[in-house]
Design an enzyme around this catalytic site. Structure first.
Site, PDB file in Angstrom:
ATOM      1  N   TYR A  79       7.590  21.717 -16.356  1.00  0.00           N
ATOM      2  CA  TYR A  79       7.068  22.791 -15.521  1.00  0.00           C
ATOM      3  C   TYR A  79       8.146  23.383 -14.623  1.00  0.00           C
ATOM      4  O   TYR A  79       8.915  22.675 -13.983  1.00  0.00           O
ATOM      5  CB  TYR A  79       5.929  22.271 -14.635  1.00  0.00           C
ATOM      6  CG  TYR A  79       4.665  21.949 -15.380  1.00  0.00           C
ATOM      7  CD1 TYR A  79       3.958  22.953 -16.036  1.00  0.00           C
ATOM      8  CD2 TYR A  79       4.173  20.649 -15.424  1.00  0.00           C
ATOM      9  CE1 TYR A  79       2.774  22.661 -16.710  1.00  0.00           C
ATOM     10  CE2 TYR A  79       2.994  20.352 -16.094  1.00  0.00           C
ATOM     11  CZ  TYR A  79       2.304  21.365 -16.738  1.00  0.00           C
ATOM     12  OH  TYR A  79       1.148  21.082 -17.423  1.00  0.00           O
ATOM     13  N   HIS A 103       1.414  -7.401  14.613  1.00  0.00           N
ATOM     14  CA  HIS A 103       2.226  -6.961  13.474  1.00  0.00           C
ATOM     15  C   HIS A 103       3.481  -6.259  13.984  1.00  0.00           C
ATOM     16  O   HIS A 103       3.421  -5.497  14.954  1.00  0.00           O
ATOM     17  CB  HIS A 103       1.429  -6.007  12.592  1.00  0.00           C
ATOM     18  CG  HIS A 103       2.037  -5.774  11.240  1.00  0.00           C
ATOM     19  ND1 HIS A 103       2.140  -6.771  10.291  1.00  0.00           N
ATOM     20  CD2 HIS A 103       2.570  -4.665  10.667  1.00  0.00           C
ATOM     21  CE1 HIS A 103       2.718  -6.287   9.203  1.00  0.00           C
ATOM     22  NE2 HIS A 103       2.994  -5.016   9.414  1.00  0.00           N
ATOM     23  N   ARG A 109       3.225 -14.206   7.231  1.00  0.00           N
ATOM     24  CA  ARG A 109       2.407 -13.395   6.329  1.00  0.00           C
ATOM     25  C   ARG A 109       3.280 -12.503   5.436  1.00  0.00           C
ATOM     26  O   ARG A 109       3.207 -11.274   5.547  1.00  0.00           O
ATOM     27  CB  ARG A 109       1.457 -12.506   7.130  1.00  0.00           C
ATOM     28  CG  ARG A 109       0.609 -13.202   8.181  1.00  0.00           C
ATOM     29  CD  ARG A 109      -0.399 -12.225   8.783  1.00  0.00           C
ATOM     30  NE  ARG A 109       0.223 -10.992   9.246  1.00  0.00           N
ATOM     31  CZ  ARG A 109       0.638 -10.760  10.479  1.00  0.00           C
ATOM     32  NH1 ARG A 109       0.508 -11.676  11.416  1.00  0.00           N
ATOM     33  NH2 ARG A 109       1.184  -9.603  10.790  1.00  0.00           N
ATOM     34  N   ASP A 132       0.968  13.088 -16.929  1.00  0.00           N
ATOM     35  CA  ASP A 132       0.862  12.047 -17.944  1.00  0.00           C
ATOM     36  C   ASP A 132       2.173  11.719 -18.644  1.00  0.00           C
ATOM     37  O   ASP A 132       2.194  10.831 -19.503  1.00  0.00           O
ATOM     38  CB  ASP A 132      -0.144  12.469 -19.030  1.00  0.00           C
ATOM     39  CG  ASP A 132      -1.417  13.030 -18.441  1.00  0.00           C
ATOM     40  OD1 ASP A 132      -2.075  12.299 -17.688  1.00  0.00           O
ATOM     41  OD2 ASP A 132      -1.744  14.207 -18.708  1.00  0.00           O
ATOM     42  N   ARG A 168      -1.183   0.657  16.072  1.00  0.00           N
ATOM     43  CA  ARG A 168      -2.211   0.715  15.028  1.00  0.00           C
ATOM     44  C   ARG A 168      -3.418  -0.067  15.562  1.00  0.00           C
ATOM     45  O   ARG A 168      -3.947   0.242  16.620  1.00  0.00           O
ATOM     46  CB  ARG A 168      -1.692   0.141  13.707  1.00  0.00           C
ATOM     47  CG  ARG A 168      -0.597   0.960  13.075  1.00  0.00           C
ATOM     48  CD  ARG A 168      -0.396   0.647  11.586  1.00  0.00           C
ATOM     49  NE  ARG A 168      -0.361  -0.789  11.301  1.00  0.00           N
ATOM     50  CZ  ARG A 168      -0.050  -1.294  10.108  1.00  0.00           C
ATOM     51  NH1 ARG A 168       0.256  -0.498   9.092  1.00  0.00           N
ATOM     52  NH2 ARG A 168      -0.040  -2.611   9.908  1.00  0.00           N
ATOM     53  N   LYS A 184      -3.094  -7.671  -0.732  1.00  0.00           N
ATOM     54  CA  LYS A 184      -3.824  -6.413  -0.581  1.00  0.00           C
ATOM     55  C   LYS A 184      -3.378  -5.410  -1.642  1.00  0.00           C
ATOM     56  O   LYS A 184      -2.334  -5.572  -2.276  1.00  0.00           O
ATOM     57  CB  LYS A 184      -3.593  -5.841   0.816  1.00  0.00           C
ATOM     58  CG  LYS A 184      -2.134  -5.505   1.114  1.00  0.00           C
ATOM     59  CD  LYS A 184      -1.956  -4.996   2.533  1.00  0.00           C
ATOM     60  CE  LYS A 184      -0.490  -4.664   2.805  1.00  0.00           C
ATOM     61  NZ  LYS A 184      -0.291  -4.103   4.152  1.00  0.00           N
ATOM     62  N   CYS A 229       5.375  15.107 -14.918  1.00  0.00           N
ATOM     63  CA  CYS A 229       4.037  15.684 -15.086  1.00  0.00           C
ATOM     64  C   CYS A 229       2.976  14.605 -14.845  1.00  0.00           C
ATOM     65  O   CYS A 229       3.286  13.453 -14.573  1.00  0.00           O
ATOM     66  CB  CYS A 229       3.891  16.265 -16.492  1.00  0.00           C
ATOM     67  SG  CYS A 229       5.205  17.416 -16.955  1.00  0.00           S
TER      68      CYS A 229
END
Length: 381
Positions: free
Chosen positions: A271, A169, A225, A320, A137, A41, A318
């Protein structure tokens, strides 16, 4: 989906498919009486769903696990013809496509049985009934379990579904000694007994995730799993590292310095100027940031390796880019930066970044974005 890249320009994630095969083989050895489902997944936990699935199949994974229909159908479109299990759907999704593709699906409530039955065209739906053993869940709570069973048996009698499995699970398998594991196992075992008392004959009973596959053999049943362990990452973090489990981390994240500069004592960085150079220092600009998946919470702490030395991100990460304190190292633009890898050459690991960000290794690899190309190698071929 992940892409192939022959030459890095800015950054890359190198994935060793031999490590995937090694990990699957190791995990199979931990659960010799059960079939293995390699969970791919979230684009193979950031490693690349299709290449990982192929490598896992080569190593003996009978099953592939996908969370959502797009993933399961994507595997079929890529040519995977083996057993696939998909467990997370919402009302109105294209269940008919999945049923026609021979994908095993989950149902944890009567309405899911109804939708599966309504979607059947030429072949019955292969269904695994989910019992909520305490994680709260998906799945039917024990009080609603009989109603789910009756709905499934009704549609099985009509030839619209086949009950192939019973599953749940674990919430705390990363803490093998937790009493929660025993409680969930007892609830799961009781749910199987209840289902069998109704006449259900499920071929597959499955409960174990990575932690349970490695540490709780009593949970293995017919199928295990493993997810994060498939990628060589320990579900137990530093408490029981990958190497001690016989696992090999498959991903190495690399970049190249975009700039190197000398700054005086007192220079602030990034920053908010949350870090100030205590003395004249050399700084390196790494062209990766939270837009690529680096956790911003690792600001002023994320570890890297440059020129064989461990160094640290200073200032805020930041979108990027981020800045590394090189101290007095000799470095130049274009030099390689290893953000994390297996750790065998002294480089940081995904666990080290998880510690710096206050999270888990799962998130470190899974959150890496599409701007980082994946390059696949095979260290055994």
């Amino acid at each position: 989906m992940s892409t192939l890249q022959s030459r890095p320009v800015r950054a890359e994630a190198v994935v060793d498919l031999a490590a995937i095969r090694h990990n699957v083989s190791t995990l199979r050895g931990r659960a010799p009486g059960a079939q293995l489902m390699a969970v791919v997944k979230a684009d193979g936990y950031g490693h690349g769903m299709v290449p990982v699935a192929r490598a896992a199949r080569e190593a003996g994974a009978v099953w592939i696990g996908a969370a959502v229909l797009e993933e399961a159908l994507g595997l079929r479109a890529a040519g995977d013809t083996g057993p696939i299990f998909c467990w997370l759907t919402t009302p109105g999704e294209p269940l008919a496509d999945a049923i026609d593709a021979g994908i095993d699906l989950s149902a944890g409530a009567p309405w899911e049985i109804d939708e599966l039955a309504a979607a059947v065209q030429d072949r019955p739906a292969r269904v695994h009934l989910k019992i909520d053993t305490g994680m709260s869940r998906g799945g039917a709570v024990p009080e609603e379990w009989p109603a789910l069973i009756r709905a499934a048996l009704r549609e099985q009698g009509a030839g619209r579904i086949e009950i192939k499995g019973i599953w749940s699970h674990l919430a705390s398998s990363d803490e093998p000694k937790s009493a929660v594991n025993e409680t969930q196992l007892a609830t799961f075992t009781e749910a199987i007994e209840v289902a069998e008392s109704f006449g259900v004959d499920a071929e597959f009973k499955h409960l174990a995730n990575s932690g349970a596959t490695l540490a709780l053999p009593e949970t293995h049943f017919d199928l295990v799993r493993p997810g994060v362990a498939t990628y060589g990452l320990s579900p137990f973090g530093h408490a029981l590292p990958s190497a001690e489990l016989g696992l090999r981390p498959a991903m190495t994240l690399k970049a190249r310095l975009a700039m190197v500069k000398r700054v005086p004592a007192g220079a602030g960085v990034s920053y908010g100027l949350t870090w100030t150079a205590p003395r004249p220092s050399t700084l390196g600009l790494v062209p990766l940031g939270y837009g690529d998946g680096l956790p911003r919470h690792a600001s002023n702490g994320g570890p890297v390796q440059i020129g064989g030395h461990r160094r640290t991100v200073v200032g805020r990460i930041c979108m990027d880019q981020c800045v590394v304190n090189l101290e007095d190292d000799q470095a130049a633009a274009g030099d390689e930066v290893v953000l994390f890898g297996p750790g065998t050459a002294g480089e940081p690991t995904a666990d080290d970044w998880a510690d710096a960000a206050g999270t888990i290794n799962y998130e470190i690899v899974t959150r890496l974005g599409a701007r980082i190309p994946r390059r696949y190698i095979d260290s055994e071929r």
